[in-house]
Design a protein around this motif. Structure first.
Motif, PDB file in Angstrom:
ATOM      1  N   LEU A  50      -2.501   1.018   1.930  1.00  0.00           N
ATOM      2  CA  LEU A  50      -1.483   1.472   0.987  1.00  0.00           C
ATOM      3  C   LEU A  50      -2.168   1.972  -0.281  1.00  0.00           C
ATOM      4  O   LEU A  50      -2.909   1.232  -0.929  1.00  0.00           O
ATOM      5  N   ILE A  51      -1.915   3.220  -0.629  1.00  0.00           N
ATOM      6  CA  ILE A  51      -2.566   3.834  -1.779  1.00  0.00           C
ATOM      7  C   ILE A  51      -1.513   4.473  -2.674  1.00  0.00           C
ATOM      8  O   ILE A  51      -0.377   4.722  -2.267  1.00  0.00           O
ATOM      9  N   ASN A  52      -1.923   4.713  -3.912  1.00  0.00           N
ATOM     10  CA  ASN A  52      -1.083   5.427  -4.865  1.00  0.00           C
ATOM     11  C   ASN A  52      -1.079   6.905  -4.494  1.00  0.00           C
ATOM     12  O   ASN A  52      -2.136   7.523  -4.381  1.00  0.00           O
ATOM     13  N   ARG A  53       0.090   7.461  -4.318  1.00  0.00           N
ATOM     14  CA  ARG A  53       0.182   8.837  -3.828  1.00  0.00           C
ATOM     15  C   ARG A  53      -0.443   9.839  -4.789  1.00  0.00           C
ATOM     16  O   ARG A  53      -1.015  10.839  -4.358  1.00  0.00           O
ATOM     17  N   HIS A  54      -0.368   9.589  -6.093  1.00  0.00           N
ATOM     18  CA  HIS A  54      -0.817  10.570  -7.073  1.00  0.00           C
ATOM     19  C   HIS A  54      -2.257  10.341  -7.511  1.00  0.00           C
ATOM     20  O   HIS A  54      -2.978  11.299  -7.783  1.00  0.00           O
ATOM     21  N   THR A  55      -2.716   9.081  -7.606  1.00  0.00           N
ATOM     22  CA  THR A  55      -4.086   8.812  -8.046  1.00  0.00           C
ATOM     23  C   THR A  55      -5.040   8.519  -6.896  1.00  0.00           C
ATOM     24  O   THR A  55      -6.248   8.461  -7.097  1.00  0.00           O
ATOM     25  N   ARG A  56      -4.505   8.300  -5.699  1.00  0.00           N
ATOM     26  CA  ARG A  56      -5.303   7.957  -4.507  1.00  0.00           C
ATOM     27  C   ARG A  56      -5.956   6.581  -4.631  1.00  0.00           C
ATOM     28  O   ARG A  56      -6.830   6.231  -3.844  1.00  0.00           O
ATOM     29  N   ALA A  57      -5.578   5.784  -5.619  1.00  0.00           N
ATOM     30  CA  ALA A  57      -6.163   4.454  -5.804  1.00  0.00           C
ATOM     31  C   ALA A  57      -5.481   3.461  -4.866  1.00  0.00           C
ATOM     32  O   ALA A  57      -4.266   3.515  -4.664  1.00  0.00           O
ATOM     33  N   GLY A  83       3.982   4.859  -3.274  1.00  0.00           N
ATOM     34  CA  GLY A  83       3.008   4.411  -2.286  1.00  0.00           C
ATOM     35  C   GLY A  83       3.042   5.218  -1.007  1.00  0.00           C
ATOM     36  O   GLY A  83       4.098   5.651  -0.542  1.00  0.00           O
ATOM     37  N   VAL A  84       1.865   5.401  -0.445  1.00  0.00           N
ATOM     38  CA  VAL A  84       1.701   6.061   0.854  1.00  0.00           C
ATOM     39  C   VAL A  84       0.763   5.202   1.688  1.00  0.00           C
ATOM     40  O   VAL A  84      -0.315   4.827   1.226  1.00  0.00           O
ATOM     41  N   PHE A  85       1.177   4.890   2.901  1.00  0.00           N
ATOM     42  CA  PHE A  85       0.331   4.117   3.810  1.00  0.00           C
ATOM     43  C   PHE A  85      -0.298   5.074   4.813  1.00  0.00           C
ATOM     44  O   PHE A  85       0.400   5.833   5.497  1.00  0.00           O
ATOM     45  N   CYS A  86      -1.632   5.054   4.913  1.00  0.00           N
ATOM     46  CA  CYS A  86      -2.339   5.928   5.849  1.00  0.00           C
ATOM     47  C   CYS A  86      -3.289   5.098   6.704  1.00  0.00           C
ATOM     48  O   CYS A  86      -3.842   4.095   6.251  1.00  0.00           O
ATOM     49  N   PHE A  87      -3.456   5.548   7.926  1.00  0.00           N
ATOM     50  CA  PHE A  87      -4.239   4.798   8.899  1.00  0.00           C
ATOM     51  C   PHE A  87      -4.808   5.793   9.900  1.00  0.00           C
ATOM     52  O   PHE A  87      -4.066   6.591  10.486  1.00  0.00           O
TER      53      PHE A  87
END
Length: 487
Positions: free
Chosen positions: A4-11, A47-51
């Protein structure tokens, strides 16, 4: 990085707890995980979850439970029904005069080819100091070693790295000069460039990174192994594990694996399963979630079954209807799975001894002109992959794409080795219809015929195209003149 990352900062958001439960059945594994994330910011984040997934992995279920009773569930659908995915999360980098790389805010760069390799879900806004619990279920096919052992690798999204900060006491801090405008400007420019490159990275690159977590997290792991026969052993190259069987079990074919020591949060988790006869084919039966009688009653209640245009008294129509329903009702029906890990060294020796292989040179010509874009290229890629894996072991091969120009994979045909096949497979996966608008077959044929035929390896040429050629007479004349040594 995955997770799970911040969509705008990629953190990345902070992972508080990870609970992973896996079940191995033959060479397949199902993993169910519960991941709890925490938003440390004092403001709302999106939030964006990527895998990242490989070709042997698929997402079976995904659910995100947020505060105030909000739940996000992912439903698997056909790709043609979810074209809005590109509009919501992904975009293309555009080139302008002032800003060479421009990506819309909050979007990720992702090519069409890499689209199927990343699972991504937009969770929307996450309140300050709020938690999100993600339930993820995946199914995967395990890799096998040279001796037939099954290798289970837990994805790094479940085991992110945590590095403790090392602060030295009584160490003087270096003083920064008070006025250095030029150096400050250079540093600021470099920082801006780094931030721009960071925000414009591909979504695949982000998901492919090793996950990091800003703090320690709870980790629980349990693995159930359902082996078709007695196991020779279970080991791990990364962790100390404990293997237990049920107290009243008749044998040790079904065991449970847990961690014998706490997870150190500095490595991935890998488990190796050793079978006594790994090269013997095994058929595994998995029963459906309802009985055959109950499934028959279930089908008869469907509207399609009642429709006389679909199903009547004819047994052939009834059978055809049930065959169409198999994929839709796969969870209700029993499924057979064949596990076979061949001993390639032994097979190679047998083939060389009995001369099952016929040496030859195979040249594959693939049309990559503009008319082959889209579905045609996808079908051609699938066909060539099948042909590539079906070639004899001691042959030579080459792949040549042609359009207005031509582009060979190798300068000359190469032996059928694992390295060359891997390079050819990577070439086919990246293949596009990008060699011009017209399909000129004559020039690549001339290039092939200029190379001498290897003695003992008769040459065969296979052509894959979607249309005819303008200079048919010249092509036929050239083919006839080379019939003695090339088919």
């Amino acid at each position: 990085m995955p997770g799970l990352i911040n969509r705008h900062t990629r953190a990345p958001l902070t992972l508080q707890a990870a609970r992973v439960s896996a079940c191995v059945n033959g060479l397949s594994v199902g993993i169910a995980a519960s991941l709890t994330y925490y938003n440390q910011e004092d403001h709302v984040v999106e939030g964006v979850f990527c895998f990242k997934m490989n070709e042997n992995t698929t997402v079976a279920a995904f659910e995100a439970r947020m505060l105030q009773g909000r739940t996000i569930t992912v439903h698997l659908k056909d790709r043609t029904q979810v074209e809005h995915f590109n509009e919501i999360l992904t975009g293309r980098i555009t080139m302008t005069a002032n800003q060479p790389n421009v990506l819309p805010p909050g979007k990720f760069a992702l090519s069409e080819f890499h689209n199927a390799r990343v699972f991504c879900s937009n969770l929307g806004t996450i309140r300050p100091h709020g938690t999100v619990t993600i339930l993820l279920s995946i199914s995967s096919l395990m890799n096998t070693g040279t001796l037939g052992e099954a290798k289970l690798h837990i994805p790094s999204v479940f085991t992110p790295r945590y590095k403790k900060a090392q602060v030295k006491e009584n160490e003087p801090q270096p003083q920064q000069p008070q006025s250095q405008p030029q150096a400050s400007q250079t540093t600021s420019s470099s920082s801006n460039n780094t931030t721009t490159e960071h925000l414009h990275r591909s979504l695949l690159d982000i998901a492919d990174e090793v996950g990091e977590n800003p703090q320690e997290y709870e980790f629980e792991f349990q693995l159930e192994i359902r082996a078709p026969s007695l196991l020779s052993g279970v080991s791990s190259s990364s962790h100390a594990v404990r293997v237990d069987a049920e107290p009243f079990a008749a044998n040790a074919s079904n065991v449970f694996v847990t961690l014998a020591e706490p997870h150190q949060m500095d490595r991935d988790l890998a488990i190796t399963i050793h079978y006594p006869k790994p090269h013997v084919p095994v058929v595994i039966l998995e029963h459906g979630d309802i009985s055959p009688t109950a499934y028959e009653q279930f089908v008869k209640t469907e509207n399609e079954y009642k429709n006389p245009g679909e199903v009547g008294e004819d047994e052939d129509k009834t059978r055809a209807f049930l065959q169409k329903r198999l994929l839709k009702d796969v969870m209700h029906n029993p499924v057979l799975m064949l596990n076979y890990c061949p001993d390639f060294e032994k097979l190679t020796q047998q083939m060389l001894t009995y001369r099952f292989d016929v040496p030859g040179e195979y040249v594959l010509l693939i049309d990559r002109s503009g008319s082959m874009s889209g579905e045609y290229t996808a079908n051609a890629r699938e066909t060539l992959m099948m042909v590539l894996k079906s070639l004899p072991m001691n042959c030579r091969f080459n792949i040549i794409g042609f359009g207005s120009a031509y582009k060979p994979l190798f300068e000359s045909s190469r032996p059928y080795t694992q390295d060359n096949v891997s390079e050819a497979s990577a070439y086919l996966r990246c293949m596009r219809a990008d060699l011009g608008a017209m399909a000129n077959l004559l020039v690549p044929l001339q290039w092939v015929y200029r190379h001498p035929v290897v003695r003992g390896c008769p040459r065969q040429i296979f052509i894959l195209t979607d249309g005819g050629a303008n200079n048919t007479a010249e092509i036929l004349d050239m083919v006839r003149s080379n019939v003695p040594h090339t088919r």
